[in-house]
Motif scaffolding. Structure first.
Motif, PDB file in Angstrom:
ATOM      1  N   MET A 384       0.822  -1.207   0.000  1.00 49.86           N
ATOM      2  CA  MET A 384       0.000   0.000   0.000  1.00 49.86           C
ATOM      3  C   MET A 384       0.858   1.260   0.000  1.00 49.86           C
ATOM      4  SD  MET A 384      -2.732  -0.920   3.029  1.00 49.86           S
ATOM      5  CE  MET A 384      -1.444  -0.765   4.276  1.00 49.86           C
ATOM      6  N   ARG A 385       0.258   2.339  -0.485  1.00 49.06           N
ATOM      7  CA  ARG A 385       0.810   3.678  -0.279  1.00 49.06           C
ATOM      8  C   ARG A 385       0.428   4.125   1.127  1.00 49.06           C
ATOM      9  NH1 ARG A 385      -0.903   3.692  -5.662  1.00 49.06           N
ATOM     10  NH2 ARG A 385       0.723   4.367  -7.156  1.00 49.06           N
ATOM     11  N   VAL A 386       1.416   4.516   1.907  1.00 50.93           N
ATOM     12  CA  VAL A 386       1.186   4.883   3.302  1.00 50.93           C
ATOM     13  C   VAL A 386       1.746   6.285   3.546  1.00 50.93           C
ATOM     14  CG1 VAL A 386       1.691   4.290   5.719  1.00 50.93           C
ATOM     15  CG2 VAL A 386       1.271   2.469   4.030  1.00 50.93           C
ATOM     16  N   ILE A 387       0.978   7.124   4.227  1.00 52.59           N
ATOM     17  CA  ILE A 387       1.438   8.472   4.572  1.00 52.59           C
ATOM     18  C   ILE A 387       2.515   8.361   5.641  1.00 52.59           C
ATOM     19  CG2 ILE A 387       0.779  10.692   5.564  1.00 52.59           C
ATOM     20  CD1 ILE A 387      -2.065  10.172   4.497  1.00 52.59           C
ATOM     21  N   GLY A 388       3.690   8.914   5.364  1.00 50.93           N
ATOM     22  CA  GLY A 388       4.793   8.892   6.316  1.00 50.93           C
ATOM     23  C   GLY A 388       4.928  10.223   7.033  1.00 50.93           C
ATOM     24  N   VAL A 389       4.736  10.217   8.343  1.00 58.06           N
ATOM     25  CA  VAL A 389       4.846  11.435   9.143  1.00 58.06           C
ATOM     26  C   VAL A 389       6.308  11.821   9.301  1.00 58.06           C
ATOM     27  CG1 VAL A 389       4.508  12.406  11.460  1.00 58.06           C
ATOM     28  CG2 VAL A 389       2.702  11.028  10.389  1.00 58.06           C
ATOM     29  N   ILE A 390       6.607  13.111   9.112  1.00 68.09           N
ATOM     30  CA  ILE A 390       7.940  13.653   9.365  1.00 68.09           C
ATOM     31  C   ILE A 390       7.835  14.523  10.609  1.00 68.09           C
ATOM     32  CG2 ILE A 390       9.844  15.045   8.480  1.00 68.09           C
ATOM     33  CD1 ILE A 390       8.838  14.455   5.663  1.00 68.09           C
ATOM     34  N   PRO A 391       8.474  14.158  11.718  1.00 64.76           N
ATOM     35  CA  PRO A 391       8.347  14.942  12.949  1.00 64.76           C
ATOM     36  C   PRO A 391       8.726  16.404  12.736  1.00 64.76           C
ATOM     37  CG  PRO A 391       9.420  12.852  13.397  1.00 64.76           C
ATOM     38  CD  PRO A 391       9.316  12.961  11.899  1.00 64.76           C
ATOM     39  N   ASP A 392       7.936  17.299  13.317  1.00 63.97           N
ATOM     40  CA  ASP A 392       8.169  18.747  13.307  1.00 63.97           C
ATOM     41  C   ASP A 392       8.014  19.380  11.926  1.00 63.97           C
ATOM     42  OD1 ASP A 392       8.701  18.632  16.029  1.00 63.97           O
ATOM     43  OD2 ASP A 392      10.857  18.376  15.715  1.00 63.97           O
ATOM     44  N   GLN A 393       7.380  18.678  10.990  1.00 60.13           N
ATOM     45  CA  GLN A 393       7.167  19.240   9.660  1.00 60.13           C
ATOM     46  C   GLN A 393       5.721  19.002   9.221  1.00 60.13           C
ATOM     47  OE1 GLN A 393       9.389  21.106   8.288  1.00 60.13           O
ATOM     48  NE2 GLN A 393      11.074  20.587   9.658  1.00 60.13           N
ATOM     49  N   LEU A 394       5.270  19.826   8.267  1.00 65.83           N
ATOM     50  CA  LEU A 394       3.940  19.654   7.697  1.00 65.83           C
ATOM     51  C   LEU A 394       3.958  18.737   6.481  1.00 65.83           C
ATOM     52  CD1 LEU A 394       2.544  23.308   7.877  1.00 65.83           C
ATOM     53  CD2 LEU A 394       2.721  21.575   9.669  1.00 65.83           C
ATOM     54  N   THR A 395       5.127  18.612   5.874  1.00 70.08           N
ATOM     55  CA  THR A 395       5.260  17.713   4.729  1.00 70.08           C
ATOM     56  C   THR A 395       5.262  16.258   5.205  1.00 70.08           C
ATOM     57  OG1 THR A 395       7.660  17.944   4.878  1.00 70.08           O
ATOM     58  CG2 THR A 395       6.509  19.366   3.308  1.00 70.08           C
ATOM     59  N   THR A 396       4.909  15.363   4.296  1.00 66.42           N
ATOM     60  CA  THR A 396       4.935  13.928   4.579  1.00 66.42           C
ATOM     61  C   THR A 396       5.685  13.221   3.463  1.00 66.42           C
ATOM     62  OG1 THR A 396       2.859  13.531   3.391  1.00 66.42           O
ATOM     63  CG2 THR A 396       2.692  14.047   5.743  1.00 66.42           C
ATOM     64  N   THR A 397       5.901  11.940   3.652  1.00 70.31           N
ATOM     65  CA  THR A 397       6.480  11.121   2.597  1.00 70.31           C
ATOM     66  C   THR A 397       5.419  10.146   2.102  1.00 70.31           C
ATOM     67  OG1 THR A 397       7.278   9.462   4.167  1.00 70.31           O
ATOM     68  CG2 THR A 397       8.786  11.260   3.593  1.00 70.31           C
ATOM     69  N   CYS A 398       5.690   9.553   0.950  1.00 70.46           N
ATOM     70  CA  CYS A 398       4.842   8.484   0.414  1.00 70.46           C
ATOM     71  C   CYS A 398       5.605   7.183   0.569  1.00 70.46           C
ATOM     72  CB  CYS A 398       4.491   8.745  -1.044  1.00 70.46           C
ATOM     73  SG  CYS A 398       3.488   7.431  -1.797  1.00 70.46           S
TER      74      CYS A 398
END
Length: 569
Positions: A384-398
């Motif tokens: 699956m495509r999963v939203i990756g949280v980046i601590p202290d940022q608003l951007t995410t990873t795929c």
């Protein structure tokens, strides 16, 4: 007559209303500090001269006197405080002007929400000036509660408390030259137009700037910020509760570009506002990093005033508003006294004994068809495509991760830090619900839910099992919006936000206490983030890369297209 009297006081022919004596004046334009007295007449500075006489005099005991602070970009709704309580909180930190973008409440209630903030600002002990929300809804990839028409935007542009067009969030639409956005921009041609273009570079950034957009507060690294300065755009260094970008960007600051840089909080939680402060906290961070105090002060006074063409503030000089802040030490920068338009503000005012009355049109905004809600995810592949949280940022990873499949259903797997996420449409009872998965939240069990979900503010819930997710979601809906933590059938903590599902009707102390309770409850369930609810609120914002989830589905932000949850094996 006011102008004549101001000039008479300036000449020394008449006494001032108020004279401030025994002070060190901080001149942010000429980078100087010198002893002076300040004469105030009808809310404005009439003269700066030791010989001034006044009907009333205040001895400032050698304190440093600075212009009132200006927050260059903020969302009042993100503090979860109603406007009067927000004003009470920030004025004590020396903030006398806030440039607020009300697109949060606009996405829930449209013009009714914006007019509420304008009217509430009239009663506030500081200036709440607005930028007109652009792109409401932000995109067609999510369901908002309202739409701002061209007629709405035009009418707001003429309001005396409006200073420009707010952050234009649909940056791919601007770059592509979409008619709707070009029409919106044309209404503000020659005026201030703020931007929002995370990750945008190269020719696309050139096109965005060429459209007349003059600032950006979404830079997360020096390369992005430098590219915007080279494109003639102002840059706002941001330090909020979810986005901590200030110190990463600070090395870019130099003698040549500092007049094009301002400070902003953007999204600030009540707990951080209560314990850390507002723009004053950013100033302390900048000064502690080695920036000269007056240079730092310019980024919170004169620079934002000039950006928004507020020629009556940002500098202590004759004719300017007497918005004045007193500190004992520039380097420590702890506000001691605050004057707004020449009036000493009671910054230690106690919270109101009773809650703010919530206007009927702002309450009961959570409408969910529970009978049609189904949180099950049928397995349609192994990855699956999963939203990756980046601590202290608003951007995410795929992230591409193996699915946890049981009986042909994709489930959360907290042991792998794989949690289910749902975004439930809450404005019109459509029954629409986007489903996906997220990693990086750290919950080991239970669920968290919130109606603060930028910018559409649908009902978000993240959890390790469907039962906990439904319990948390229902708890939030039952109180007209808010934040909740649940485990199984039990609600562990709840923060009601009855004003549009975004703001509390209580005092900041009460809101911060409840915020701490829901955060602590989330941590007891394993969440390791400092502010899990603030982080979660941006996981549904489809205009900040890389992968986000709305009520309509999973969005790949750089292409602004929906993508399937499962990838081909």
């Amino acid at each position: 007559m006011q102008q004549k009297r101001l000039l008479a006081v300036a000449r020394g022919d008449e006494p001032a209303d108020l004279v401030l004596r025994n002070l060190q004046l901080v001149d942010v334009l000429n980078h100087q500090v010198y002893p002076a007295s300040i004469a105030v007449c009808d809310g404005r500075i009439a003269a700066i001269d030791e010989a001034c006489l006044g009907h009333e005099e205040h001895d400032l005991q050698g304190g440093f006197v600075c212009p009132g602070l200006i927050d260059a970009h903020a969302h009042i709704e993100s503090t979860m405080l109603h406007p009067a309580e927000y004003a009470r909180a920030v004025i004590s930190h020396g903030v006398t002007t806030v440039i607020a973008n009300p697109h949060e409440i606009a996405n829930v209630l449209g013009m009714a929400g914006i007019l509420y903030l304008l009217q509430a600002g009239d009663r506030a002990p500081l200036d709440i000036l607005l930028t007109v929300p652009s792109s409401v809804p932000a995109t067609a990839l999510a369901s908002s509660g309202a739409t701002l028409t061209s007629k709405d935007i035009q009418s707001l542009g003429d309001h005396p408390k409006v200073v420009g067009l707010g952050e234009v969030m649909d940056f791919p639409g601007v770059v592509a030259g979409k008619d709707r956005l070009l029409k919106e921009l044309s209404m503000f041609r020659g005026q201030v137009v703020d931007g929002h273009c995370p990750g945008l570079m190269g020719r696309d950034l050139q096109a965005y700037a060429a459209a007349g957009i003059s600032s950006d507060h979404e830079c997360v690294n020096i390369a992005e910020a430098a590219a915007r300065l080279r494109s003639g755009m102002k840059v706002f260094f941001r330090e909020g509760s979810a986005a901590h970008n200030l110190l990463d960007l600070l090395p870019l600051l130099d003698h040549y570009n500092e007049r094009w840089i301002s400070l902003c909080t953007d999204d600030l939680s009540p707990a951080d506002l209560l314990t850390k402060g507002s723009i004053d906290n950013l100033l302390r961070m900048v000064m502690n990093a080695g920036v000269p105090p007056i240079t730092a002060l310019r980024m919170a006074t004169l620079n934002p005033a000039e950006h928004y063409r507020l020629w009556d503030r940002g500098l202590l000089a004759p004719g300017r508003r007497a918005d004045i802040l007193v500190v004992d030490s520039l380097s420590e920068f702890q506000p001691k006294r605050v004057y707004r338009a020449g009036q000493l503000v009671e910054t230690k005012e106690q919270p109101a004994d009773r809650a703010e009355r919530v206007p009927a049109k702002l309450a009961h905004t959570v409408r969910v068809d529970w009978q049609r809600l189904d949180l099950k995810v049928a397995a349609q592949g192994t990855h699956m495509r999963v939203i990756g949280v980046i601590p202290d940022q608003l951007t995410t990873t795929c992230r591409i991760m193996p699915a946890h499949i049981v009986a042909e259903e994709a489930l959360a797997c907290p042991k792998r830090d794989l949690l289910k996420m749902a975004v439930i449409e809450r404005h019109r009872e459509s029954g629409q619900c986007g489903l996906g998965f997220v990693t990086g939240m750290g919950l080991q069990r239970g669920a968290i839910a919130s109606t603060v979900a930028h910018d559409h503010h649908n009902l978000m819930v993240i959890g390790g099992d469907d039962r906990s997710m439904l319990t948390a979601a229902r708890a939030v809906a039952a109180v007209g919006g808010g934040q909740a933590v649940a485990l199984g059938h039990e609600v562990l903590a709840l923060l009601p936000l009855p004003v549009a599902g975004l703001m509390s009707d209580g005092a900041i102390e009460q809101v911060a206490s409840s915020q701490n309770e829901v955060a602590q409850a989330a941590r007891r369930l394993g969440c390791r983030l400092d502010d899990p609810f603030m982080t979660m609120s941006f996981l549904a914002l489809e205009v900040i890369p890389e992968l986000k989830l709305t009520d309509r589905g999973l969005v790949h932000v750089r292409t602004m297209k929906f993508v399937p949850l499962f990838v081909e094996d």
